[in-house]
Design a protein around this motif. Structure first.
Motif, PDB file in Angstrom:
ATOM      1  N   ASN A 180      70.685  26.877   5.952  1.00  0.00           N
ATOM      2  CA  ASN A 180      72.064  26.382   6.051  1.00  0.00           C
ATOM      3  C   ASN A 180      72.550  26.634   7.454  1.00  0.00           C
ATOM      4  O   ASN A 180      72.233  27.670   8.056  1.00  0.00           O
ATOM      5  CB  ASN A 180      72.980  27.177   5.112  1.00  0.00           C
ATOM      6  N   ASP A 181      73.317  25.726   7.994  1.00  0.00           N
ATOM      7  CA  ASP A 181      74.121  26.085   9.158  1.00  0.00           C
ATOM      8  C   ASP A 181      75.508  25.506   8.928  1.00  0.00           C
ATOM      9  O   ASP A 181      75.791  24.973   7.851  1.00  0.00           O
ATOM     10  CB  ASP A 181      73.473  25.638  10.466  1.00  0.00           C
ATOM     11  N   SER A 182      76.357  25.647   9.931  1.00  0.00           N
ATOM     12  CA  SER A 182      77.748  25.276   9.674  1.00  0.00           C
ATOM     13  C   SER A 182      77.934  23.774   9.512  1.00  0.00           C
ATOM     14  O   SER A 182      78.997  23.325   9.107  1.00  0.00           O
ATOM     15  CB  SER A 182      78.641  25.819  10.781  1.00  0.00           C
ATOM     16  N   ALA A 183      76.915  22.972   9.822  1.00  0.00           N
ATOM     17  CA  ALA A 183      77.057  21.526   9.653  1.00  0.00           C
ATOM     18  C   ALA A 183      76.344  21.002   8.417  1.00  0.00           C
ATOM     19  O   ALA A 183      76.362  19.810   8.151  1.00  0.00           O
ATOM     20  CB  ALA A 183      76.560  20.802  10.895  1.00  0.00           C
TER      21      ALA A 183
ATOM     22  N   ASP B 249      72.651  30.363   9.751  1.00  0.00           N
ATOM     23  CA  ASP B 249      73.123  30.465  11.117  1.00  0.00           C
ATOM     24  C   ASP B 249      74.625  30.237  11.093  1.00  0.00           C
ATOM     25  O   ASP B 249      75.086  29.152  10.764  1.00  0.00           O
ATOM     26  CB  ASP B 249      72.408  29.387  11.944  1.00  0.00           C
ATOM     27  N   GLY B 250      75.389  31.264  11.401  1.00  0.00           N
ATOM     28  CA  GLY B 250      76.842  31.158  11.313  1.00  0.00           C
ATOM     29  C   GLY B 250      77.515  30.659  12.576  1.00  0.00           C
ATOM     30  O   GLY B 250      78.732  30.713  12.685  1.00  0.00           O
ATOM     31  N   HIS B 251      76.734  30.148  13.530  1.00  0.00           N
ATOM     32  CA  HIS B 251      77.348  29.717  14.791  1.00  0.00           C
ATOM     33  C   HIS B 251      77.839  28.281  14.717  1.00  0.00           C
ATOM     34  O   HIS B 251      77.435  27.513  13.861  1.00  0.00           O
ATOM     35  CB  HIS B 251      76.348  29.872  15.932  1.00  0.00           C
ATOM     36  N   GLY B 252      78.684  27.914  15.651  1.00  0.00           N
ATOM     37  CA  GLY B 252      79.188  26.546  15.702  1.00  0.00           C
ATOM     38  C   GLY B 252      80.368  26.367  14.772  1.00  0.00           C
ATOM     39  O   GLY B 252      80.650  27.206  13.927  1.00  0.00           O
ATOM     40  N   ALA B 253      81.053  25.248  14.948  1.00  0.00           N
ATOM     41  CA  ALA B 253      82.222  24.983  14.116  1.00  0.00           C
ATOM     42  C   ALA B 253      81.782  24.648  12.701  1.00  0.00           C
ATOM     43  O   ALA B 253      80.838  23.900  12.504  1.00  0.00           O
ATOM     44  CB  ALA B 253      83.007  23.811  14.703  1.00  0.00           C
ATOM     45  N   PRO B 254      82.452  25.223  11.690  1.00  0.00           N
ATOM     46  CA  PRO B 254      82.049  24.917  10.321  1.00  0.00           C
ATOM     47  C   PRO B 254      82.292  23.449   9.987  1.00  0.00           C
ATOM     48  O   PRO B 254      83.314  22.905  10.308  1.00  0.00           O
ATOM     49  CB  PRO B 254      82.947  25.816   9.472  1.00  0.00           C
ATOM     50  N   ASP B 255      81.339  22.834   9.405  1.00  0.00           N
ATOM     51  CA  ASP B 255      81.425  21.405   9.136  1.00  0.00           C
ATOM     52  C   ASP B 255      80.780  21.055   7.802  1.00  0.00           C
ATOM     53  O   ASP B 255      80.722  19.905   7.422  1.00  0.00           O
ATOM     54  CB  ASP B 255      80.694  20.657  10.260  1.00  0.00           C
TER      55      ASP B 255
END
Ligand code: ZN
Ligand code: ZN
Ligand code: FE
Length: 744
Positions: free
Chosen positions: A36-39, A92-98
């Motif tokens: 999972n990532d924020s997108a 990965d919790g980086h970046g804007a959540p999307d």
């Protein structure tokens, strides 16, 4: 041999998507990872080209039941040297959540079977869930969606639960709320975990009023077949007539209370588990105080194991209504629930899994052969809706005043909040501020523009003013029409018929019976209901007899107005003086015309909830088939390039006709419905439009909607009614968001 990087967007977190990818990739003999990532979800996969392509096909076609895959994008990248397995990598919790968090879903059949199985370790366990069911949105604090980011963070899984969680072959692999009686949340009745469920059931059995902590908040519960208990609940909740919803043990029990068609039954049994409004059966044995004077009942099925266990013990319908006083927001935090609900109830069935975000039950109904969502909340939120275009800016839309929701738009999607309530109440305004912040945080929105209603006195408008961002005021009925365009994925102009209680008009009158040529870029008012005084402002909304006097005045002058007024109040002089006073607002509201008719025909002088008069009027007409209804004349004339629909002759006919109330109510619907269709058809033809949108709270009136839609279809026009976006003010923020995202 190739390696591809695959990006999957949509609702793919918290729905068992990574384990699904793991299983499929492993079975295809591929290596790499999924995370999972924020997108959304990112996959790197390596293996034979044909197998990689097969995996991409399965991602779309075989996705788990709660997943919704929007896009799958792949790029070829250099192969990795050493890799001998496919793994699930940490988030990965980086970046804007999307990445959309998924919706709260009703307990699945597999989990229910375990709860019912005396040999299963989850037998009788009220918090059983898996990757295919259970709480999501209401327990999420932030994204990416992982256990530490939920209100389950404080529960440490036991060895057995951890094994399930870690086993890619298990139904609970990475099920974040996974729990069992050993390690998970526990029920407590009045603070004690001992026999909590049995004691709660016994109390209800004895006619007691209970607070039940559910998925999105606390309910108040009482035996629906016990008239004294239901009356007592109304007294304690300060709720006079507004109907209560019911939870029934199973589908058969629902069929015993209401007539369900197939869309209604499908909605009732769906994983969203909304309240379904349906015509009540004459033989339904319920307290008359459940839904006084109404031809419909709102029923729902159990959606958590706790509900299933409780309903199985009680085996009868339960009134289940939001845990609040009158119109306050539903209680969801434990201390707040004890403080606010404690004095109203005889016992509290609670538990120690916190609800992070309150979420009321959703309400749907079958309309013209498909479901229409009237309150879009638990089970629907925060599912994104597609915009039929890609916007260039991030938008926060703050909605209207009643039935408020807020929405954010980004790119080609709009995401609406849960039902917040009527912002005139301070507690609801606080809930509005929290929901706005949570929605923006969860979706990584920093609004470029805040869209709001034109009404200067709405608290949502004031909030927008104070937000320190670019603002865009959007006319209320334009937003209604736009919200229906979002619902149907349309961008081309339509003839919008927006009928509701009221919305601020740029000409200083309150609009509410509007014919607009509209798209996302703008609108033009091409017709409207004739205007009358709104004598006493908000008093006229609570007291339909005032509208009856206003319309009688328009239809028959002073004499008819004072005759009508005298039937309700012996001091009508002051009211008559208000009709012509320059300070009195004027309105073209269709909702207020229905109020006037309800007062004239049914004698309804005052209402205790929004829409009550019109709902009762529709119920009154029930006995007469539309084809057997009389039709009274309606005047139509052009004024300043606008088609004005004047129902004054209808008011006069209601007063002079010799028929009974049912015939008059049916004739009123018939007359207004057909006149509306004729006006809409004429306006659409004049503008070369083929499509008519029916929007606004008045179109929750099923009889009116059927008459208008059938008459428009008869003359070859396409009719769009609301489906997923509510026709009432709950949809306003969605329309505002779309209009603001479309512009600039
Ligand atoms: Zn399950
Ligand atoms: Zn456990
Ligand atoms: Fe409205």
């Amino acid at each position: 041999m190739e390696r591809r990087r695959v990006r999957v967007t949509g609702t793919v977190q918290g729905v068992g998507f990574r384990p699904f990818v793991y299983r499929e990739a492993t079975s295809l003999g591929l290596t790499g990872y999924v995370r999972n990532d924020s997108a959304g979800v990112v996959i790197e996969v390596q293996g034979e080209a044909g197998q990689v392509a097969e995996l991409c096909r399965r991602l779309v076609e075989d996705a788990p039941p709660l997943a919704r895959v929007d896009t799958v994008g792949t790029t070829e990248i250099p192969p990795a040297r050493k890799e001998d397995a496919f793994v699930i990598a940490t988030s990965d919790g980086h970046g804007a959540p999307d990445a959309p968090v998924s919706v709260d879903s009703a307990t699945c059949a597999d989990c229910l079977a375990e709860v019912d199985d005396p040999t299963d370790r989850r037998h009788g366990y009220a918090f059983t869930n898996c990757t295919n069911c259970g709480p999501r949105y209401t327990i999420v604090l932030s994204v990416p969606y992982d256990r530490p980011a939920t209100t389950m963070a404080g529960f440490v899984m036991c060895a057995a639960c951890q094994r399930e969680y870690d086993d890619p072959g298990d139904r609970r692999f990475h099920a974040q709320p996974n729990a069992c009686p050993t390690c998970g949340p526990q029920l407590a009745y009045d603070g004690s975990t001992e026999d909590a469920l049995a004691r709660a059931a016994a109390a209800i059995d004895h006619g007691k009023i209970l607070a039940l902590k559910g998925l999105g908040g606390y309910h108040l519960a009482v035996d629906a077949e016990n008239p004294e208990a239901v009356a007592e609940l109304r007294r304690r909740k300060h709720r006079d007539d507004k109907p209560f919803a019911l939870m029934v043990p199973d589908l058969a029990a629902a069929h015993r209370l209401v007539h369900l068609d197939s869309p209604g039954e499908a909605a009732l049994t769906s994983h969203r588990r909304p309240i379904v409004l349906a015509p009540r059966r004459a033989e339904a044995t319920l307290s008359p105080k459940v839904a006084p004077g109404l031809p419909e009942l709102g029923v729902m099925l159990p959606y958590t194991p706790m509900h299933h266990l409780l309903m199985a013990r009680l085996a009868r319908p339960l009134v289940l209504t939001s845990g609040n006083l009158s119109d306050d927001p539903i209680a969801h935090a434990d201390d707040d629930a004890v403080a606010r609900l404690g004095p109203m109830v005889d016992g509290i069935l609670s538990h120690d899994r916190a609800i992070h975000i309150r979420c009321d039950d959703s309400v749907v109904r079958s309309t013209l052969g498909a479901t229409q969502v009237l309150r879009r909340s638990r089970g629907f939120v925060p599912e994104p809706m597609a915009l039929p275009f890609t916007g260039r800016r991030q938008v926060l839309a703050v909605g209207a005043e009643l039935k408020n929701t807020v929405s954010v738009a980004k790119g080609a999607t709009v995401i609406a909040s849960q039902h917040i309530g009527d912002l005139e109440h301070l507690a609801a305004y606080q809930a509005f501020v929290q929901a706005t912040e949570h929605l923006c945080r969860l979706h990584g929105i920093t609004p470029d523009v805040v869209a709001h209603d034109l009404h200067p006195e709405y608290l949502s408008t004031k909030f927008a003013t104070e937000a320190n961002r670019a603002m865009l005021g959007i006319q209320h009925h334009h937003a209604h029409v736009a919200s229906c365009l979002v619902d149907h994925g349309r961008v081309t102009p339509v003839l919008g018929v927006a009928f509701d209680g009221h919305g601020w008009g740029p000409d200083g009158t309150l609009w509410g019976g509007e014919f607009l040529v509209a798209d996302f870029a703008g609108y033009e008012r091409v017709g409207h209901l004739a205007t009358v005084a709104l004598p006493g402002g908000s008093k006229a909304i609570r007291e339909p007899w005032r509208m009856a006097v206003a319309w009688a005045h328009r239809a028959g002058g002073e004499q008819l107005a004072s005759d009508v007024g005298g039937r309700f109040d012996d001091r009508t002089g002051a009211l008559l003086a208000l009709l012509d006073a320059p300070s009195t607002l004027r309105t073209s509201s269709m909702g207020r015309l229905f109020d006037a008719a309800a007062a004239l025909i049914g004698g309804r002088a005052r209402v205790t909830y929004e829409g009550q008069a019109a709902i009762e009027l529709e119920g009154l007409a029930d006995a007469i088939r539309p084809s057997a209804a009389d039709r009274y004349p309606v005047d139509q004339r052009w004024e300043d390039g606008c088609l004005v629909v004047d129902p004054s002759p209808v008011i006069a006919a209601i007063e002079s006709a010799e028929t009974g109330p049912a015939a008059k109510a049916a004739a009123f619907h018939q007359s207004i419905g057909l006149a509306t269709a004729e006006a809409a058809a004429a306006l659409a033809r004049a503008r070369g439009l083929d499509t008519v949108v029916l929007t606004g709270g008045v179109f929750q009136n099923a009889r009116l909607t059927r008459i208008v839609a059938a008459a428009l279809a008869d003359v070859g026009l396409e009719v769009l009614v609301h489906r997923t976006v509510p026709p009432n003010d709950g949809g306003i923020s969605i329309g505002q968001a779309a209009i603001a995202a479309f512009g600039a």
